[in-house]
Design a protein around this motif. Structure first.
Motif, PDB file in Angstrom:
ATOM      1  N   PRO A 102       0.804  -1.220   0.000  1.00 15.18           N
ATOM      2  CA  PRO A 102       0.000   0.000   0.000  1.00 15.18           C
ATOM      3  C   PRO A 102       0.841   1.276   0.000  1.00 15.18           C
ATOM      4  CG  PRO A 102      -0.989  -1.610   1.460  1.00 15.18           C
ATOM      5  CD  PRO A 102       0.329  -2.194   1.010  1.00 15.18           C
ATOM      6  N   GLY A 149      -8.410  -6.787   9.825  1.00 15.06           N
ATOM      7  CA  GLY A 149      -7.856  -6.842   8.478  1.00 15.06           C
ATOM      8  C   GLY A 149      -6.742  -7.864   8.406  1.00 15.06           C
ATOM      9  N   THR A 179      -5.187  -2.718  11.038  1.00 11.05           N
ATOM     10  CA  THR A 179      -4.404  -2.458   9.832  1.00 11.05           C
ATOM     11  C   THR A 179      -5.103  -1.508   8.868  1.00 11.05           C
ATOM     12  OG1 THR A 179      -5.307  -4.326   8.580  1.00 11.05           O
ATOM     13  CG2 THR A 179      -3.401  -4.763   9.996  1.00 11.05           C
ATOM     14  N   SER A 180      -6.404  -1.245   9.066  1.00 13.63           N
ATOM     15  CA  SER A 180      -7.114  -0.343   8.157  1.00 13.63           C
ATOM     16  C   SER A 180      -8.396   0.165   8.812  1.00 13.63           C
ATOM     17  CB  SER A 180      -7.457  -1.047   6.836  1.00 13.63           C
ATOM     18  OG  SER A 180      -8.367  -2.107   7.052  1.00 13.63           O
ATOM     19  N   HIS A 181      -8.868   1.329   8.356  1.00 15.21           N
ATOM     20  CA  HIS A 181     -10.126   1.930   8.815  1.00 15.21           C
ATOM     21  C   HIS A 181     -10.193   2.044  10.345  1.00 15.21           C
ATOM     22  CE1 HIS A 181     -11.075   0.320   4.752  1.00 15.21           C
ATOM     23  NE2 HIS A 181     -11.740   1.459   4.636  1.00 15.21           N
ATOM     24  N   ASP A 193      -2.444   2.418   9.773  1.00 12.79           N
ATOM     25  CA  ASP A 193      -3.034   3.146   8.654  1.00 12.79           C
ATOM     26  C   ASP A 193      -2.959   4.655   8.903  1.00 12.79           C
ATOM     27  OD1 ASP A 193      -4.879   2.658  10.734  1.00 12.79           O
ATOM     28  OD2 ASP A 193      -6.584   3.029   9.423  1.00 12.79           O
ATOM     29  N   GLY A 245      -7.941  -3.307  -2.595  1.00 10.02           N
ATOM     30  CA  GLY A 245      -8.106  -3.510  -1.162  1.00 10.02           C
ATOM     31  C   GLY A 245      -8.586  -4.880  -0.755  1.00 10.02           C
TER      32      GLY A 245
END
Length: 337
Positions: free
Chosen positions: A44, A157, A224-226, A248, A326
């Motif tokens: 990413p 994630g 790991t995300s959001h 993130d 994603g």
């Protein structure tokens, strides 16, 4: 030398977003290895920089923060490496990257690649392994118990590159129960194959699903995300005095829900040590050496799930598109020029 670069931020669907170019070979600094790159993987971070960075007028930015290759020359201050060594590393974000036939990289953040892996398999590991290791053992300090918390970690994630190696490190080096999130059958199957004890769906209430497991309140969470979306749920389900880590880049993050339980928040940025040239910069090389040992002992496996033959602009645009969607399971790698 051949390289792939860009000179302006463009959507990856534009054929000019990544270009085949020719550049002079880099000059290694005293601590550097000059590496002939045999394989790279896409993270990413590659996608984010390509989409947002504008190089100086007339200059090209070369991306790539995962590579495996062969040492061609060493700087005057290098110890422990010699020409001909097969190495792997993640580089640093403020230098030219690995989308090039030759790359100069600080020897202190590199290691001999696992003997049992080919270059493509090895190139999938460095950035994510460093991120996972630093998160678990340097930031969350999972070897230090949380009073009253269960020895469990919730991984938000789980099926991507970082999650895939995080599950393996926890399973190999600790007795912590792993609760990973996924939303597709193939992601769940992948996580269970790596050793996740429980897989729950991040599209549904995390506290309700964790409570139903009957294992008590987890001590740790790794997002790991959001993270901005999940943080209130993590605060609700974690044990008092638990610890949360994230990697993130939320535009804003309200940490107030953590106060009532004295939950601590830890940010992991894998590039901190090499970017700031910290006093412990060599720890990254030591971590990668340990990861290589674990791989060669059969205790860790590569997270490469897709290999593209040929490092060039067209193939890298394809790999960037895969990462941008994603929904990657594991890592995409490219090998050979």
């Amino acid at each position: 030398m051949k390289a792939v670069g860009f000179n302006r931020p463009l959507p990856v669907s534009d054929e000019n977003s990544l270009l085949d170019i020719e550049l002079p070979a880099p000059e290694p600094k005293p601590h550097d290895l000059l590496v002939e790159v045999h394989a790279v993987s896409v993270n990413p971070a590659d996608v984010k920089v390509r989409a947002a960075h504008t190089p100086a007028e007339g200059q090209y930015r070369v991306l790539g923060w995962d590579a495996a290759g062969v040492v061609k020359a060493v700087g005057s201050a290098v110890r422990g490496f010699a020409a001909g060594d097969e190495v792997y590393y993640a580089g640093v974000i403020n230098r030219q990257g690995s989308y090039a036939q030759l790359q100069a990289v600080d020897s202190r953040i590199a290691a001999k690649k696992p003997r049992t892996l080919d270059f493509a398999q090895a190139a999938a590991l460095p950035l994510t392994a460093l991120t996972a290791w630093e998160t678990l053992f340097d930031r969350l300090d999972v070897n230090k118990p949380v009073a009253g918390g269960s020895r469990a970690l919730l991984l938000v994630g789980g099926a991507g590159g970082v999650g895939s190696i995080t599950v393996q490190l926890l399973k190999t080096l600790t007795d912590i129960q792993i609760i990973a999130t996924a939303s597709r059958p193939e992601s769940e199957a992948w996580l269970r194959s790596l050793g996740a004890d429980f897989v729950i769906n991040h599209h549904h209430s995390l506290p309700e699903q964790v409570e139903k497991l009957g294992i008590g309140a987890p001590s740790w969470a790794f997002s790991t995300s959001h993270t901005e979306h999940y943080l209130p749920q993590l605060a609700e389900l974690l044990a008092p005095q638990g610890r949360i880590a994230l990697i993130d880049d939320p535009a804003a993050l309200d940490a107030n829900p953590l106060k009532g339980k004295s939950i601590s928040l830890h940010w992991e940025f894998m590039f901190t040590r090499p970017l700031r040239e910290t006093a412990d910069i060599a720890r990254q090389g030591e971590i990668l050496a340990k990861v290589a040992q674990l791989v060669d002992e059969g205790r860790l496996k590569t997270t490469a799930t897709q290999t593209i033959d040929g490092i060039n602009a067209a193939n890298l645009r394809r790999a960037h598109q895969m990462v941008e969607r994603g929904d990657m399971v594991g890592k995409v790698v490219l090998a050979g020029w």
